[in-house]
Design an enzyme around this catalytic site. Structure first.
Site, PDB file in Angstrom:
ATOM      1  N   LYS A 219       0.825  -1.206   0.000  1.00 45.29           N
ATOM      2  CA  LYS A 219       0.000   0.000   0.000  1.00 45.29           C
ATOM      3  C   LYS A 219       0.858   1.255   0.000  1.00 45.29           C
ATOM      4  CE  LYS A 219      -3.444   2.726  -0.017  1.00 45.29           C
ATOM      5  NZ  LYS A 219      -4.614   2.682   0.845  1.00 45.29           N
ATOM      6  N   CYS A 273      -4.523  10.296   1.153  1.00 39.98           N
ATOM      7  CA  CYS A 273      -3.598   9.223   0.768  1.00 39.98           C
ATOM      8  C   CYS A 273      -2.266   9.715   0.217  1.00 39.98           C
ATOM      9  CB  CYS A 273      -4.279   8.306  -0.258  1.00 39.98           C
ATOM     10  SG  CYS A 273      -5.791   7.519   0.332  1.00 39.98           S
TER      11      CYS A 273
END
Length: 432
Positions: A219, A273
């Site tokens: 991720k 993010c």
């Protein structure tokens, strides 16, 4: 299954609804009583997520979903507990685990044998094994790998299209033991559906990456890649501005062959993010000079945009400048790490009066964010496009009376609509 979802935010609530839509009994936990009440009343607390409202009501009608503020109601006897509690990062790239520590402690106090605990919040590598496992064991008195299992399975979706992304992208899982990994794979296979994708090297579905650390890094790597790529695009854009080249034409030309995938330059990189997860990576790997340089380049783009505006407008002191877009990206009502904050600060530093417009925010909401609202049709000396809301594609000089200079930070405006103003875009401006 009985499933508990911890934190019913813009990712957690769609996840809870997705699990419940597969016929499982889902209890969502959130500290916000207002959000809990809205959800139990069939009202999405944050409009804008595609299909969420309809799916929420369907699950409530079917009796498969409820929300509460009580861990004692949701966690005991759960087959799976999915954690989507926010993790914050400060300007020095240090993660603040406060909310997640509190949530994990609350889970542990009510944890019962046979439960799978899955963390979906993006984490520094090693956090699941070194922080969450010991905390769960010490607070519960149970043993991971014997009494319960822990996996890391990062969310990989964008707000506004969560349900579509859940089907489109493989679900990554990394366990602390082989047993835990198998449990995690089985769980997600029972709650998700996947689109067929011929472009993948293996079948779309749940992918076991072999360890929680590998899943954690996956991720961080995929999001850090995007930040670094945008940083490179911004480097190209700034050079193109110096020599009078349209960098968008250059990027399109480069990307016409399969080995180049250059992203678009722009005034800012925002959201929960892309500007955050490279900092988590740097926490693990402080010697990552490429990552650090890209993050610095992207963080500096609002100041660059204001300087670029000044290069065509002249001194901004005493001038009224409207910033178009408070949101971090078009079509999303969210200001997390939005470039609007640094852009407004840079304008004020330059002596300008900064106004802000955003079609998704009321004047009262903009004022609550600390901004002075701008109303379409009012007067301003200059404008900067910060968010690529679709409505700005139709704007012209009628929307900003008296505007003399425009800096398009997202390449979204139609330059023909501004015939009397000087119009430039980042990556398409000659800087003397």
């Amino acid at each position: 299954m009985k499933i508990a979802v911890i934190a019913l935010g813009k990712i957690g609530l769609p996840l809870a609804v997705q699990f419940a839509s597969k016929g499982h009994s889902v209890v969502g936990v959130d500290v916000n009583q207002t959000a809990v009440d809205l959800i139990n009343g069939g009202v999405e607390p944050f409009p804008g997520e595609t299909d969420l409202q309809d799916k929420l009501r369907e699950c409530l009608a079917a009796g498969t979903l409820s929300a509460t503020t009580s861990y004692a109601e949701a966690v005991p006897g759960a087959d799976a507990v999915v954690v989507v509690v926010p993790l914050f990062v400060d300007d020095e790239a240090l993660p603040d685990f406060g909310w997640m520590d509190s949530a994990t402690s609350s889970i542990a106090k009510h944890l019962t044998p046979g439960t799978l605990v899955s963390y979906e919040t993006t984490l520094p590598v090693g956090t699941t094994r070194e922080r969450w496992k010991p905390l769960l064991e010490s607070e519960s008195g149970l043993t991971e790998g014997v009494d319960f299992d822990v996996v890391f399975s990062p969310e990989r979706v964008l707000t506004g299209r969560v349900f579509a992304d859940l089907r489109k992208y493989p679900k990554l899982v990394g366990g602390l033991t082989d047993r835990g990994a198998a449990s995690g794979v089985a769980f997600y296979e029972s709650v998700l559906d996947f689109d067929s994708r011929s472009d993948l090297a293996r079948e779309n579905g749940v992918w076991d990456l072999g360890s929680a650390e590998a899943a954690e890094m996956a991720k961080l790597a995929e999001t850090t890649y995007r930040d670094v790529n945008i940083g490179l695009a911004n480097e190209f854009a700034r050079y193109a501005d110096k020599v009078g080249i349209d960098v968008y034409q250059v990027i399109d030309a480069c990307n016409s062959q399969p080995y180049s995938h250059i992203h678009r330059p722009g005034i800012a990189v925002g959201g929960h993010c892309i500007p955050v997860y490279p900092r988590l990576y740097l926490w693990n790997d402080p010697d990552a000079t490429i990552v650090r340089a890209a993050r610095a380049r992207n963080a500096g783009m609002p100041n660059y945009a204001v300087d670029l505006l000044g290069s065509i407008h002249g001194s901004l002191a005493g001038q009224t400048v409207v910033v178009l877009g408070a949101a971090y990206r078009g079509g999303v009502k969210e200001t997390a790490f939005s470039g609007v904050f640094d852009t407004v600060a840079a304008l004020i530093e330059a002596g300008a009066t900064a106004l802000v417009h955003d079609p998704m925010y009321s004047d009262r909401e903009l004022e609550a964010l600390g901004f002075t609202p701008f109303t379409s049709g009012s007067t301003a000396d200059a404008a900067i496009v910060q968010a690529d809301h679709a409505i700005y594609r139709t704007w012209s000089e009628q929307e900003i009376e008296g505007v003399r200079s425009i800096l398009d930070g997202r390449r979204v405006l139609d330059a023909a609509g501004w015939p009397t103003a000087t119009y430039i875009a980042i990556g398409a401006a000659r800087v003397s």
